[in-house]
Write a protein that holds these residues in place. Structure first.
Motif, PDB file in Angstrom:
ATOM      1  N   GLY A   3      -6.817 -50.673  -3.606  1.00 43.87           N
ATOM      2  CA  GLY A   3      -7.868 -50.963  -2.664  1.00 43.87           C
ATOM      3  C   GLY A   3      -7.480 -50.562  -1.265  1.00 43.87           C
ATOM      4  O   GLY A   3      -7.219 -49.410  -0.978  1.00 43.87           O
ATOM      5  N   THR A   4      -7.365 -51.543  -0.388  1.00 42.66           N
ATOM      6  CA  THR A   4      -7.068 -51.255   1.009  1.00 42.66           C
ATOM      7  C   THR A   4      -5.580 -51.244   1.309  1.00 42.66           C
ATOM      8  O   THR A   4      -5.187 -51.132   2.456  1.00 42.66           O
ATOM      9  CB  THR A   4      -7.760 -52.283   1.913  1.00 42.66           C
ATOM     10  N   TYR A 100     -15.496 -54.136  -9.040  1.00 45.77           N
ATOM     11  CA  TYR A 100     -15.434 -52.765  -8.502  1.00 45.77           C
ATOM     12  C   TYR A 100     -14.803 -51.866  -9.540  1.00 45.77           C
ATOM     13  O   TYR A 100     -13.814 -52.227 -10.169  1.00 45.77           O
ATOM     14  CB  TYR A 100     -14.613 -52.721  -7.210  1.00 45.77           C
ATOM     15  N   GLY A 102     -13.961 -47.690  -9.449  1.00 49.54           N
ATOM     16  CA  GLY A 102     -14.112 -46.444  -8.721  1.00 49.54           C
ATOM     17  C   GLY A 102     -12.793 -45.937  -8.181  1.00 49.54           C
ATOM     18  O   GLY A 102     -11.717 -46.410  -8.566  1.00 49.54           O
ATOM     19  N   THR A 263      -9.488 -45.355   6.268  1.00 52.76           N
ATOM     20  CA  THR A 263     -10.798 -45.762   6.773  1.00 52.76           C
ATOM     21  C   THR A 263     -11.030 -45.305   8.206  1.00 52.76           C
ATOM     22  O   THR A 263     -10.109 -45.213   9.017  1.00 52.76           O
ATOM     23  CB  THR A 263     -10.960 -47.285   6.719  1.00 52.76           C
ATOM     24  N   HIS A 315     -16.814 -42.165   1.953  1.00 51.51           N
ATOM     25  CA  HIS A 315     -17.027 -42.915   0.725  1.00 51.51           C
ATOM     26  C   HIS A 315     -16.969 -44.389   1.096  1.00 51.51           C
ATOM     27  O   HIS A 315     -15.934 -44.878   1.551  1.00 51.51           O
ATOM     28  CB  HIS A 315     -15.959 -42.588  -0.319  1.00 51.51           C
ATOM     29  N   ARG A 317     -16.811 -48.287   0.496  1.00 53.60           N
ATOM     30  CA  ARG A 317     -16.331 -49.243  -0.494  1.00 53.60           C
ATOM     31  C   ARG A 317     -16.389 -50.644   0.109  1.00 53.60           C
ATOM     32  O   ARG A 317     -16.077 -50.841   1.277  1.00 53.60           O
ATOM     33  CB  ARG A 317     -14.895 -48.939  -0.917  1.00 53.60           C
ATOM     34  N   ASN A 318     -16.751 -51.601  -0.712  1.00 55.79           N
ATOM     35  CA  ASN A 318     -16.828 -52.992  -0.281  1.00 55.79           C
ATOM     36  C   ASN A 318     -16.080 -53.833  -1.301  1.00 55.79           C
ATOM     37  O   ASN A 318     -16.654 -54.579  -2.077  1.00 55.79           O
ATOM     38  CB  ASN A 318     -18.288 -53.430  -0.172  1.00 55.79           C
ATOM     39  N   LEU A 319     -14.760 -53.686  -1.288  1.00 59.32           N
ATOM     40  CA  LEU A 319     -13.935 -54.260  -2.343  1.00 59.32           C
ATOM     41  C   LEU A 319     -13.944 -55.778  -2.332  1.00 59.32           C
ATOM     42  O   LEU A 319     -13.920 -56.417  -3.379  1.00 59.32           O
ATOM     43  CB  LEU A 319     -12.507 -53.743  -2.225  1.00 59.32           C
ATOM     44  N   PRO A 324     -18.177 -53.601   4.251  1.00 58.72           N
ATOM     45  CA  PRO A 324     -17.961 -52.240   3.739  1.00 58.72           C
ATOM     46  C   PRO A 324     -16.980 -51.464   4.625  1.00 58.72           C
ATOM     47  O   PRO A 324     -16.926 -51.667   5.839  1.00 58.72           O
ATOM     48  CB  PRO A 324     -19.362 -51.619   3.798  1.00 58.72           C
ATOM     49  N   TRP A 327     -14.271 -44.638   3.949  1.00 63.27           N
ATOM     50  CA  TRP A 327     -13.049 -43.916   3.638  1.00 63.27           C
ATOM     51  C   TRP A 327     -13.278 -42.409   3.761  1.00 63.27           C
ATOM     52  O   TRP A 327     -14.267 -41.869   3.254  1.00 63.27           O
ATOM     53  CB  TRP A 327     -12.582 -44.251   2.229  1.00 63.27           C
TER      54      TRP A 327
END
Length: 356
Positions: A3-4, A100, A102, A263, A315, A317-319, A324, A327
């Motif tokens: 993820g992040t 999630y 992806g 990000t 892209h 993403r809202n993990l 959100p 990226w």
């Protein structure tokens, strides 16, 4: 770790990092060919001849060993693969309902998140890496396929042989609790996907297919290595990582390049709170220099992130389901020759990126 979570240079250089995020163990093409020709049960999928790299930026390879050229040809093929196509809903449901599914931070990875976490072991993430192979851990037969299992304190990895050197799965849970019993059913459900030719990134509905995702991370050597007869490139690299010495006898010419995504929020924060860290390059490209480095340094270590196109469609993403994140393509550059030289290398890269 997904993820992040942002992977640092040390993660890529430390070949013992657990879980393995940077290094990859290459199964030689010859070994795979022999396994296929002899009909071994662990040979999953067919093997095509290596596809040529982008001829516009691959000229530097002619000066490298045949082994290293073969390694890079394999990486060329892995960069074309849709990692998310190697996970299916049947596998995801062996653990529970996902929040999630992806791409991860790195182009050769795909992630599944579970939020809230699942069960007493608080299982919260599975991710896979294409081209990563464990050749040391004990084998367990899963539906006739030898899967190497590595057990850890709060994770488990399972490495499956594949036409591209291997696919490795990781399951993360509560610290100190092993997760292998839960990972193996996930892996078993994905095995039918590995028997077919690897799906391509350019046909994916999930994996990132940007210019950087398809670019040789060593492409900058097509310019930097000219008139450099003592060039030394590190072998056994991940498909999106490049490390080299422009002069093998001069440690100050060392550079490390990692193609990834980060990000725009990180860049916005630097512009707001530390504007001196952000250096404009060509057009919408900028470099963000680490707070531990100086833009004017001509010697010593330098770490910077290059955003080659801040205007690209991100892209989103809202993990964690709270905010959100956007990226975009980023190259991490580490050098030992100062930031002035690193920024010159970054400018060369941006030109190559824009030419694609």
């Amino acid at each position: 770790m997904g993820g992040t979570v942002l992977v640092t240079e040390s993660d890529y250089n430390d070949r013992t990092t657990w879980p393995v995020r940077g290094a990859r163990t290459i199964v030689s093409l010859l070994t795979v060919v022999i396994a296929l020709l002899t009909g071994c049960s662990h040979a999953v999928g067919g093997l095509a001849l290596p596809e040529p790299a982008d001829p516009a930026t691959a000229g530097y390879r002619r000066a490298l060993s045949s082994e290293l050229q073969a390694d890079m040809a394999l990486s060329d093929r892995i960069r074309q693969v849709d990692a998310c196509a190697l996970i299916n809903e049947a596998a995801i449901k062996t653990i529970g309902a996902s929040s999630y599914f992806g791409p991860g931070q790195h182009f050769d990875e795909c992630e599944v998140h579970y939020s809230p976490s699942i069960g007493p072991k608080h299982l919260f993430e599975v991710y896979i890496q294409v081209g990563v192979s464990d050749t040391v851990s004990p084998q367990t037969m899963v539906d006739g396929v030898p899967v190497r299992i590595r057990r850890g304190g709060d994770a488990c990895s399972a490495s499956v042989p594949h036409q591209l050197g291997g696919v490795t799965y990781y399951l993360m849970g509560t610290e100190g609790v092993e997760t292998c019993d839960e990972l193996l059913p996930f892996v078993r459900a994905t095995l039918p996907l590995l028997k077919s030719p690897a799906p391509q990134r350019n046909n994916s509905k999930l994996s990132i297919n940007t210019r950087l995702a398809n670019m040789d991370p060593c492409a900058v050597l097509s310019v930097l290595s000219k008139d450099r007869p003592r060039l030394k490139v590190t072998p056994n690299m991940r498909p999106y990582w490049c490390e080299f010495l422009l002069d093998k006898d001069d440690d100050t010419t060392w550079q490390s390049w990692v193609s990834t995504q980060k990000t725009l929020e990180m860049l916005d924060g630097a512009r707001k709170y530390n504007p001196g860290e952000v250096v404009p390059l060509t057009g919408p490209a900028v470099a963000r220099i680490s707070s531990t480095s100086r833009a004017t340094s001509t010697a010593g270590s330098c770490l910077l992130d290059v955003y080659p196109d801040t205007g690209q469609t991100p892209h989103v993403r809202n993990l964690d389901k709270t905010k959100p994140e956007r990226w975009v393509d980023v190259v991490e550059i580490s050098t030992r020759g100062g930031c002035v030289n690193a920024l010159k290398s970054a400018a060369v890269f941006v030109d190559l990126y824009n030419a694609r």
